[in-house]
Design an enzyme around this catalytic site. Sequence first.
Site, short mmCIF file in Angstrom:
data_model
loop_
_atom_site.label_atom_id
_atom_site.label_comp_id
_atom_site.label_asym_id
_atom_site.label_seq_id
_atom_site.Cartn_x
_atom_site.Cartn_y
_atom_site.Cartn_z
N HIS A 97 83.36 -70.37 73.29
CA HIS A 97 83.42 -70.47 71.70
C HIS A 97 81.77 -70.69 71.27
CE1 HIS A 97 84.14 -71.58 67.54
NE2 HIS A 97 83.37 -72.71 67.84
N GLY A 137 70.73 -35.54 84.65
CA GLY A 137 71.24 -36.55 83.64
C GLY A 137 72.14 -35.86 82.57
N GLY A 138 71.95 -34.51 82.72
CA GLY A 138 73.09 -33.86 81.83
C GLY A 138 72.85 -34.36 80.31
N LYS A 177 67.37 -30.71 83.07
CA LYS A 177 66.95 -32.07 83.47
C LYS A 177 68.16 -32.60 84.32
CE LYS A 177 64.11 -32.25 79.32
NZ LYS A 177 64.08 -32.94 78.12
#
Length: 477
Positions: free
Chosen positions: A450, A38-39, A36
């Site tokens: 902050h 995208g590995g 597929k």
Amino acid sequence: MESYDLIVIGSGPGGYVAAIKAAKLGKRTAVIEKGKIGGTCLNRGCIPTKTLMHSTHFLAEARNMEKTGIAFTDLSIDYSRLMGRKDEVVDKIRNGIESLFKANGIKVYNGTATITSHSTVRVKFQNKTVPQSEPDAIDLEAKNILIATGSVPVIPKIEGANLENVITSDELLDGEGRLYDKLLIIGGGVIGIEMATIYNELGCEVEIIEALDRILPGMDKEISQSIAMGLKKKGIKIHTGAKVVKISEGGLGGLICEYIEKDNIKSTEAEGILLSVGRRSYTEGLFSEDVTPEMDGAHIKVNADFETSIPGLYAIGDVIRGKQLAHAASSQGIAAVERICGLNPSIDLDVIPSCIYTIPEVASVGMSETEAKDLGYEVKIGKYPMLGNSKTLLSMGERGFIKLVCDADTGRLLGAQLLCDRATDIVGELALAISKKLTYKDLESIIRPHPTYEEAITEAAGDIDNMAVHVMPRRTL
Ligand code: NAD
């Protein structure tokens, strides 16, 4: 024969980024992918894990919320929905990559590549999507070829490692997976610890067997000790310095694992066993007999430009030696393409952040204190405990810290280790500081909003000359 400027083999984060970069630089580019698009990262690695983790982190927070006056009752887990959402996220990202291929004019071949010479590749269509009249294989030609075939899980040579329900992260993450009542994890590295975190939050019993004397052995010792403490507090059993002898069928859960711990043979039962003992580079069937690039052990050997011993043939990512990280592969992909195009590299490849998505998260970049000292640096250390950080307190965060390692001579930041919520998002700032040779004074010289987790960087930098403003919490926590 179809001809390209660049053929990329493999479409993981290394390959697909390289292909898009090459196309943007005007190269006629093709990608060959047998699985597929995208590995590993997209289909059975980073994205599925972190999608599941997004849900389990929420579960952990929801359980903790009662203290704040908001109580969730009847929290329930729909495992198939959980996995369904994971697949939706993966599909969406995959569609995005495919659209980018299209938009950049990249031709995709769904087949298995074999490199037949320095400039030719044969693509075999095993699951033929082309009409029957089309051939089973075709030959392509390219001025340059880039190998980005990645890695596969190591299956340790342990008796019983091939039994049913003895699995790797591939089976746990690709598709529906399975929720085991008790999961025994062999290997307390990054995959093992991230999976332990997810499965524990889902209410499963988790036990870890690690061969070395601590989990996450590649990480700063204090971080691995803190993570181990946190996991144990959540009920996860951890055995370190333990050697698995064999796995067999039997017991209540269906599997029994025998291991040696402190010279005693012990055993534990589980419904599923995850093998997470590392990944090995994947080159099976990649080269025809007469194509033999120089190897570096199991890895393909490359020079500083990612070129193999065969001119015009390049390799990047997990298939070469180095950090097995998606972002490392992507950056190497860009660097290799820039070299192919005769450009200077635009990315500093020496500064690679590492992240672990635990609770709290872990991130590190550059040198640890020990590494810096081993390299002969006299160091100055700045450290701030997160229980003194307002954002951590108001968010009910866990114990943690931000630690800066600086060169005592110049004040330059050499490395940083973070154990705190959002550490994986914050570490980029410190990577930039290391890459641009900034000092702890530089880190102290900007205003951070902050309340944020990042304020702890200001405090850690201030700690170096004992000038941190919020010293009370640091001294008392
Ligand atoms: P790893 O190398 O991180 O950990 C493997 C662990 O298994 C080590 O601690 C090792 O000592 C232990 N081990 C090896 N043989 C063993 C045995 N027989 N019995 C018990 N313990 C044994 O490998 P991994 O966790 O499989 O991950 C593979 C790669 O993928 C790593 O390079 C990792 O960095 C990468 N990865 C990264 C992320 C991330 O960036 N968040 C997530 C997952 C994986």
